[in-house]
Design a protein around this motif. Structure first.
Motif, mmCIF file in Angstrom:
data_model
loop_
_atom_site.group_PDB
_atom_site.id
_atom_site.type_symbol
_atom_site.label_atom_id
_atom_site.label_comp_id
_atom_site.label_asym_id
_atom_site.label_seq_id
_atom_site.Cartn_x
_atom_site.Cartn_y
_atom_site.Cartn_z
ATOM 1 N N GLU A 130 -3.358 -3.446 8.704
ATOM 2 C CA GLU A 130 -4.685 -3.544 9.315
ATOM 3 C C GLU A 130 -5.764 -3.051 8.349
ATOM 4 N N ILE A 131 -5.479 -1.972 7.612
ATOM 5 C CA ILE A 131 -6.430 -1.445 6.628
ATOM 6 C C ILE A 131 -6.666 -2.460 5.511
ATOM 7 N N LEU A 158 -4.461 0.448 17.040
ATOM 8 C CA LEU A 158 -3.027 0.242 17.247
ATOM 9 C C LEU A 158 -2.440 1.399 18.056
ATOM 10 N N PHE A 159 -1.432 1.069 18.847
ATOM 11 C CA PHE A 159 -0.846 2.044 19.771
ATOM 12 C C PHE A 159 0.663 1.874 19.787
ATOM 13 N N PHE A 213 5.205 1.362 12.640
ATOM 14 C CA PHE A 213 3.809 1.554 13.015
ATOM 15 C C PHE A 213 2.946 1.758 11.771
ATOM 16 N N ALA A 214 3.445 2.529 10.813
ATOM 17 C CA ALA A 214 2.705 2.753 9.569
ATOM 18 C C ALA A 214 2.479 1.444 8.818
ATOM 19 N N LEU A 215 3.495 0.593 8.770
ATOM 20 C CA LEU A 215 3.349 -0.701 8.096
ATOM 21 C C LEU A 215 2.248 -1.532 8.749
ATOM 22 N N CYS A 216 2.163 -1.450 10.065
ATOM 23 C CA CYS A 216 1.136 -2.221 10.783
ATOM 24 C C CYS A 216 -0.256 -1.626 10.572
ATOM 25 N N MET A 237 0.848 -1.186 0.000
ATOM 26 C CA MET A 237 0.000 0.000 0.000
ATOM 27 C C MET A 237 0.884 1.237 0.000
ATOM 28 N N ASN A 238 0.773 2.066 -1.044
ATOM 29 C CA ASN A 238 1.628 3.241 -1.188
ATOM 30 C C ASN A 238 0.991 4.510 -0.647
#
Length: 385
Positions: free
Chosen positions: A341-342, A132-133, A334-337, A1-2
C-alpha cells in the motif's frame, strides 16, 4: 521494500500473556520495529512496561488516547504506522476506532469487539478509513490449514457434506478466577469478556477455522451452552449443531473444562470423494483420506503443496513450525500488504490471505447467535449477522 514498519502496541504490559506472543510474532520475520506503546490502563505500569521493553520514556504512553494523539503529531517518517491492540475484549472497539480514524493500520486480537453492534460499527470505520485491518485468528496461519483450504477449493474431496471442529481446553476446570488469576478473571467476567466465555474465547476460533477451510458460511444453528463450574458467570462448555450454505452440516464443540486437555484445536472435513483432517497437536501434518485409496499425509515443507502453504513456511520439511510461526504468518502477510500500500502496488493473493473485518463481524455474530440459541427452546435458529 526492506524497511521495517514502525509498530505500536496497546495493551500487553507486564503480567499479560498475549501481548508477548504478538511481539514475538511481529519480530520473527523482521518486518516491524516496536517504537511506542500504551501497555496498561494503569499509567505507571504502562510507562514501566514500555521502558522494560527498551522504549524511550517519551514514547511509553499513559493511555491509548495519548499514544494516538501524540504519535499523529510526529513527522511522517517517525510516527507509528501499525498499531497492535491486545487488550481484553471490552477495550477493543475504542482504541481500534480511534487508531483507524487517525490514519493508522491496525492488528487486533480476537474476538473483534465486545458486541455485534460494535463490530458492525467498526466495519464502517474500517471501510471509511481505507486503512488495513487484521484480526488475529491464529490457526488460519498454519501452512497445513492453508493447504486444507486450497484442497477443498480445488475440489479434491468433492462437495463438502460434513464438518467436525473442536477446541478442548482444561485450564478452567476449577474456579480459577477465584484465585486472583488475571487471565481467568477477565475471561470469565461479563463486563470485560462480553456475553460469552468459552464460546467467545475459543469457540470463535473453531467457527473461524471451519468457515476458512471450507469456504462455506453458517446459515442455521442449534446450541447447547453450559456453565459447569459452580459460581462461574459465563459459559465454560458448549456444543453447536450447524447447517451451512451448501446444505452441509457441522458439529462444533468448545470447552474449557475438559480436564487434562491443552489446546488441541482440530477439524475434520468430509466431502463426496474423501476427507481432510488437521489438528494443532501435529500441526505439520494434514491427513488426506480419499475413498477407496490409501491414506496420505501431506507435510509442511513438501514440494507438492500449494503456493499458499509454501508462502507461509520458513524451514525445510521435518523442522516443526508451530503456534508462534502461525501467528507470525499473520503479521508477515499483513506487513507485505501494508508495504504494498505504501509503494502503491498490489500484494500477492498469498499475502492477502489473513483474517479481516468480515471475519470479525461473523465471529461476533457467532457469539450472539450461539448464546441466544442456547437460551432458546427453538431447535433451529437462523444465523443473523
Amino acid at each position: 521494500m526492506n524497511m521495517k514498519l514502525r509498530l505500536g502496541m496497546i495493551g500487553g504490559g507486564q503480567g499479560a500473556f498475549i501481548g508477548a506472543v504478538h511481539r514475538i510474532a511481529a519480530r520473527i520475520d523482521g518486518d516491524y520495529e516496536l517504537v511506542c506503546g500504551a501497555f496498561s490502563s494503569n499509567a505507571e505500569k504502562s510507562k514501566a512496561s514500555g521502558v522494560s521493553l527498551g522504549l524511550s520514556a517519551d514514547r511509553s504512553y499513559a493511555s491509548y488516547e495519548e499514544l494516538i494523539e501524540k504519535e499523529k503529531q510526529l513527522p511522517a517518517d517517525e510516527r507509528v504506522q501499525v498499531i497492535s491492540i491486545v487488550t481484553p475484549n471490552h477495550v477493543h472497539f475504542g482504541p481500534t476506532k480511534m487508531a483507524l480514524e487517525n490514519g493508522f493500520h491496525v492488528v487486533l486480537d480476537k474476538p473483534m469487539t465486545f458486541s455485534l453492534a460494535e463490530a458492525k460499527e467498526l466495519e464502517k470505520v474500517v471501510k471509511s478509513s481505507r486503512k488495513l485491518f487484521c484480526l488475529t485468528h491464529t490457526y488460519t496461519g498454519y501452512p497445513m490449514v492453508k493447504e486444507a483450504k486450497q484442497l477443498v477449493k480445488a475440489g479434491k474431496i468433492g462437495k463438502v457434506r460434513k464438518i467436525y471442529v473442536e477446541y478442548p481446553q482444561g485450564w478452567l476446570s476449577t474456579f480459577l478466577e477465584g484465585e486472583d488469576n488475571k487471565q481467568a478473571s477477565w475471561r470469565t467476567d461479563p463486563g470485560k469478556s462480553g456475553i460469552a466465555g468459552a464460546m467467545g474465547d475459543i469457540g470463535t476460533h473453531a467457527f473461524n477455522l471451519m468457515e476458512y477451510v471450507t469456504g462455506l458460511q453458517v446459515t442455521q444453528l442449534c446450541a447447547d451452552i453450559n456453565i459447569v463450574v459452580e459460581g462461574r458467570k459465563l459459559d465454560d462448555d458448549g456444543a453447536v449443531l450447524i447447517k451451512l450454505n451448501n446444505g452441509a452440516s457441522a458439529v462444533l464443540t468448545a470447552t474449557q473444562i475438559a480436564a487434562g486437555e491443552e489446546n488441541n484445536v482440530k477439524i475434520r472435513v468430509y466431502g463426496e470423494l474423501g476427507s481432510l483432517e488437521w489438528q494443532q497437536w501435529d500441526a505439520n501434518s494434514l491427513l488426506v483420506k480419499m475413498s477407496g485409496k490409501p491414506w496420505e499425509i501431506y507435510r509442511t515443507g513438501g514440494g507438492y503443496v500449494s503456493s499458499f502453504a509454501a508462502h507461509n513456511t520458513r524451514t525445510p520439511g521435518g523442522h516443526p513450525e508451530g503456534y508462534l510461526e502461525a501467528f507470525a504468518n499473520l503479521y508477515h502477510n499483513f506487513a507485505l500488504c501494508v508495504k504494498a500500500e505504501i509503494e502503491g502496488t498490489q500484494a500477492s493473493p498469498e499475502a492477502q490471505d489473513y483474517p479481516g473485518i468480515d471475519d470479525g463481524v461473523r465471529g461476533m455474530a457467532f457469539i450472539e447467535n450461539v448464546i441466544a440459541s442456547g437460551k432458546s427452546d427453538i431447535k433451529w435458529t437462523k444465523f443473523n449477522v
